[in-house]
Design a protein around this motif. Sequence first.
Motif, short mmCIF file in Angstrom:
data_model
loop_
_atom_site.label_atom_id
_atom_site.label_comp_id
_atom_site.label_asym_id
_atom_site.label_seq_id
_atom_site.Cartn_x
_atom_site.Cartn_y
_atom_site.Cartn_z
N GLU A 892 -0.63 16.01 19.63
CA GLU A 892 -1.59 17.07 19.95
C GLU A 892 -1.45 18.24 18.97
N LEU A 893 -0.21 18.62 18.67
CA LEU A 893 0.02 19.75 17.78
C LEU A 893 -0.51 19.49 16.38
N TRP A 913 -1.70 5.47 16.29
CA TRP A 913 -1.16 4.24 15.72
C TRP A 913 -2.23 3.49 14.91
N LYS A 914 -3.44 3.54 15.41
CA LYS A 914 -4.53 2.88 14.70
C LYS A 914 -4.70 3.47 13.29
N GLN A 915 -4.56 4.80 13.17
CA GLN A 915 -4.73 5.43 11.86
C GLN A 915 -3.72 4.88 10.86
N ILE A 916 -2.48 4.70 11.31
CA ILE A 916 -1.43 4.19 10.44
C ILE A 916 -1.70 2.73 10.08
N GLN A 917 -2.02 1.95 11.08
CA GLN A 917 -2.17 0.50 10.85
C GLN A 917 -3.40 0.17 10.02
N GLU A 918 -4.39 1.03 10.03
CA GLU A 918 -5.57 0.80 9.22
C GLU A 918 -5.49 1.48 7.87
N GLY A 919 -4.34 2.11 7.59
CA GLY A 919 -4.14 2.73 6.29
C GLY A 919 -5.00 3.96 6.06
N ALA A 920 -5.36 4.65 7.15
CA ALA A 920 -6.21 5.83 7.01
C ALA A 920 -5.45 6.96 6.31
N ASN A 921 -6.19 7.83 5.66
CA ASN A 921 -5.62 9.03 5.05
C ASN A 921 -5.22 9.99 6.17
N LEU A 922 -3.92 10.28 6.28
CA LEU A 922 -3.45 11.09 7.39
C LEU A 922 -4.03 12.50 7.36
N ILE A 939 3.34 18.63 8.26
CA ILE A 939 2.43 18.19 9.32
C ILE A 939 2.42 16.67 9.43
N THR A 940 2.33 15.99 8.31
CA THR A 940 2.30 14.52 8.36
C THR A 940 3.64 13.95 8.80
N THR A 941 4.74 14.63 8.44
CA THR A 941 6.06 14.18 8.91
C THR A 941 6.15 14.29 10.42
N VAL A 942 5.70 15.40 10.99
CA VAL A 942 5.74 15.57 12.44
C VAL A 942 4.78 14.59 13.11
N PHE A 943 3.64 14.31 12.48
CA PHE A 943 2.71 13.30 13.00
C PHE A 943 3.42 11.95 13.11
N LYS A 944 4.14 11.55 12.06
CA LYS A 944 4.83 10.26 12.08
C LYS A 944 5.99 10.27 13.09
N ASP A 985 13.66 13.64 4.09
CA ASP A 985 14.66 14.32 4.91
C ASP A 985 14.84 13.64 6.25
N VAL A 986 13.82 13.01 6.75
CA VAL A 986 13.86 12.49 8.10
C VAL A 986 13.61 11.00 8.13
N ALA A 987 13.84 10.34 7.02
CA ALA A 987 13.58 8.90 6.93
C ALA A 987 14.34 8.07 7.96
N PRO A 988 15.57 8.45 8.40
CA PRO A 988 16.23 7.60 9.39
C PRO A 988 15.41 7.42 10.65
N LEU A 989 14.66 8.44 11.04
CA LEU A 989 13.86 8.33 12.25
C LEU A 989 12.48 7.80 11.97
N LEU A 990 11.92 8.12 10.81
CA LEU A 990 10.54 7.72 10.55
C LEU A 990 10.44 6.27 10.11
N SER A 991 11.51 5.71 9.56
CA SER A 991 11.42 4.34 9.08
C SER A 991 12.50 3.43 9.62
N SER A 992 13.45 3.98 10.35
CA SER A 992 14.60 3.23 10.84
C SER A 992 15.44 2.67 9.71
N LYS A 993 15.24 3.18 8.51
CA LYS A 993 15.99 2.64 7.38
C LYS A 993 17.08 3.60 6.95
N THR A 994 16.71 4.65 6.29
CA THR A 994 17.71 5.55 5.75
C THR A 994 17.07 6.89 5.47
#
Length: 1014
Positions: A892-893, A913-922, A939-944, A985-994
């Motif tokens: 919402e924010l 989720w649809k925006q991400i899966q369809e490759g939309a411009n965030l 903003i896009t980091t908090v969106f993810k 900076d926040v990749a561990p949470l946004l990608s579960s990788k690192t």
Amino acid sequence: MAARTTREVSFFLLSFLSLCFALRAASQTLSNDEKRILLQIKREWRDQPVLASWNDTTTSSYCAWTGVGCAADGSVANITLSGQTTPKISQPIPNSLCSLRNLSYLDLSYNNIPGSFPTSLYNCSSLRYLDLSQNRFVGVIPDDVDRLSPLLTHLDLSSNNFSGDVPPAISRFPAIQKLVLNSNLFNGSFPAEIGNLSRLQTLVLAYNPFAPNIIPPEFGNLTQLVFLWMTSANLVGEIPPSFSKLEALVQLDLSENSLTGTIPAGIWALQNLVYLYLHRNNLSGPITIDGTIGALGLERIDVSMNQINGSIPKDFGKLLNLSVLFMYYNRLSGEIPASIGLLPLLYDLRLFNNGLTGVLPPELGKHCPLWNIEVDDNKIFGELPDGLCDGGALTSIVVFNNNMSGKIPPSLGSCSTLDNIQVQSNSFSGEVPDGIWSAVNLTTMIMRDNAFSGGLPDELPWNLTRLDIKNNRFSGQVPSSAGNLVVFLASNNMFSGNLPSTLTGLSRLQSLSLGGNMITGTIPSDLSVLKSLVDLNLSHNQLTGHIPVAIGSLPVLNSLDLSANELSGSIPTAMANLKLNFLNLSSNQLSGEIPAGLQSPAYEQSFLSNPSLCAANSQLNVPACRRGSSGGLSRGLRILFFVLGGLVFLMALAFSVFVYRDRKKRSNGSDPAVWNVTSFQSVDFTESNIMRGIKEENLIGSGGSGNVYKVDLGNRAGETVAVKKIWSSRKLDSKLEKQFQSEVKFLGSIRHKNIIKLRCCISSPDAKLLVYEYMGNGSLDRWLHGKRAAPLHWSTRLEIAVGSARGLCYLHHDCSPPIIHRDVKSSNILLDMEFNAKIADFGLARMLVKPGQLDTVSVIAGSFGYMAPECGYSRRLNEKVDVYSFGVVLLELTTGRRANNEGEQCNLAEWAWKQIQEGANLRDAVDPAIKDSPQMDDITTVFKLGLRCTESLPSRRPSMKDVLQVLMRCNRPRGDDCKPCAERDVAPLLSSKTGSRRKGSPNDGDEKSLACNV
């Protein structure tokens, strides 16, 4: 001859026309059959809303119906009814679906289809593509699953509730290219026969609670495999040497398992390998690579969080395409090869928590666009290399807990990109280069426990939020301007002079520690503006004068140390209003009686070495106050007391008359019988003040658990409170009444700056009134979605997100027992006049019996659009339901959309989720009111992050501690020149990788975790 030719032409034309009519008739028959089958499917699916266009009365072709795709001959070849774009299907798959004989593509993902594996699909003989992911299938995959079409090339069963074994039959699809089984409940094994799928390019088995399994050596036969993802699959044993045959492999992810042994040398010879993730295992042994490594195209190496030992091979310097090197949390020893400093593309270097020695590569940063270096918690000595920022990209230096020495390189003074410096616990010395103090992007500077000297500038960088320089040799005066500092820790230095009066301008300051210096003068009197201050330490200085009365009005002050100064006068009575966990006023010259509210055994060591202090409480280590006899009073004082006593008597009489009339009025049936008041803090009002305000014109909100009224108390302080009236239509039995009173008392004991204060509870057999502090700016929902609300700037939205996360983090991780709110939403996030956020409405909260134990819930609670999927099918919920709801608030924010997505066919989380899966411009998904913000990366980091919080499986969602950590790393001071938060900076949470370990929590202490209770 001509007549014969004419007859032949006529015969040919008649034959051709007959054929056309026959084909047309066949086509018409096919069309009729296909339409009939589709309408039958609709009936068996009970007219799901998504099938509204499947209507025989429409003139459009069935090939134009929603989700239907046809081949050239008009037969149905494609059914795509993914719930990402439509209302979700909640009925089993119809048996008639496979009557569409040419159906080759079926996508039913992201729905709520229940039941066991749909064996009716065995009859779809032409099926090539099948996606049933993100549904509610349960049970085992049948042993005869290979009865599906042998033409199948794509099978996706991920994010369901399948359990048991992955059957060997799954390996009997000769044409399969993509097999995706992640995020289920498989608790058995997976077959080694998968290695026989010679055409397989993608294999995903991640995030399943398999029984302990080794990686079958047969997997090395998958020579066309490009993508292998087996994170968190309970793998044991060693990585098979046969993996060296996977020459097409681009990504290998075996992280978060219990693998042991060494990394096979053959893996380093995989020339197409770009991503290698092996962290969080128990791998050991040194890394060995052969002479071919320089020819590889390897760009990223992540072998962190294992037990790899030995030294880093010098041949790593031959990896000319290497941009990311992660080898943290291992047992590496020896020096960092100097050749690593010559890599032309090196961007991110993380080698922390090993046993590395020697110096940093002298050429590091001179030949590459180095962005981040983290080598903390090693045994490295020597100086920082002079060229770290030569590439113009350096933002973060993290080298703490080593044996490094020397000065900070002067070149860093001109590093405009520098954001984060953490060099604590070394032996650095000398002055900090002037340019660093004027760096426009600098936000975090932790330099404690070194030997730095020199002074601080009068004005610190505007963006700086954390400055920790404890235990050094800094001198001069305390800066008079510190912009947006949140944490300023400078104890045990050599600062002198007066505290600047402008100190009171630090409205965001949470922690101020200047103890152990030589500061003189008085404490600034106007401290009341420091409303965020939690910790104040001015001990062991030379301060004089009185303790400012304003200290008693700091709303969230938790720790106060003014000991070992020369303060005099009395202790302000207002200090008794503070909720202090720590207080030390010892070794001063204070006098008079200690305020009654501070005469508690909890403060028995807080007033030592103040000879003129006294107390009525004998448990404090101060003399008892002596009381004069009545005969010692002067005649004037006796007269004054007599007059005052008479006035008190008259007031008490008038009050008694008022109470009598009020009770008489209530006895006539206008109010519930007798009100019982339970106070949780000092209150200056009665139930009568509250009851007079419970009327229609004061109604400011309503919800499923009651109405909320704004009540002006009309007392001496002119207070306003918010009163929630609940359970107005039913009485509780004695057991429920006791449970309610017990829960309310517990909630009333909570003290946190981001949780609404429950001041008291007023109850009767018929109604309950919860009296809260009043929040002048209303709810976040009003500011985001109200018709007359002004748009919120992004910086304000982010601070609201941080404050709300702190409150939920406290409830989940610092309350005992923990509390699940269960109705987190934007209308339950309230804002004071400075837009500080507080979590409200605990009418639906339930407490866990034991920390970490699941809560059995007897009713479904929550609000549409915010409820986690498990609320609809499970009665055993945990705190991850709050994480899901908070993720919706983050969406919402960032998007400005309502949780129900403005009445669209899918709610906000599904839409995002649809925006991400369809490759939309965030950028297109962002709220237009903030689309031009310079902090678009934030903003896009908090969106993810909101997306991660709304994962369908609770186990995939982060904890509130993790969410708070991301938001704090993204948080920047208000203003248009703020530096964005990189997603790395926040990749561990946004990608579960690192991701980066760039710390900088505003809380003092261990930087490796963020506390919730600030």
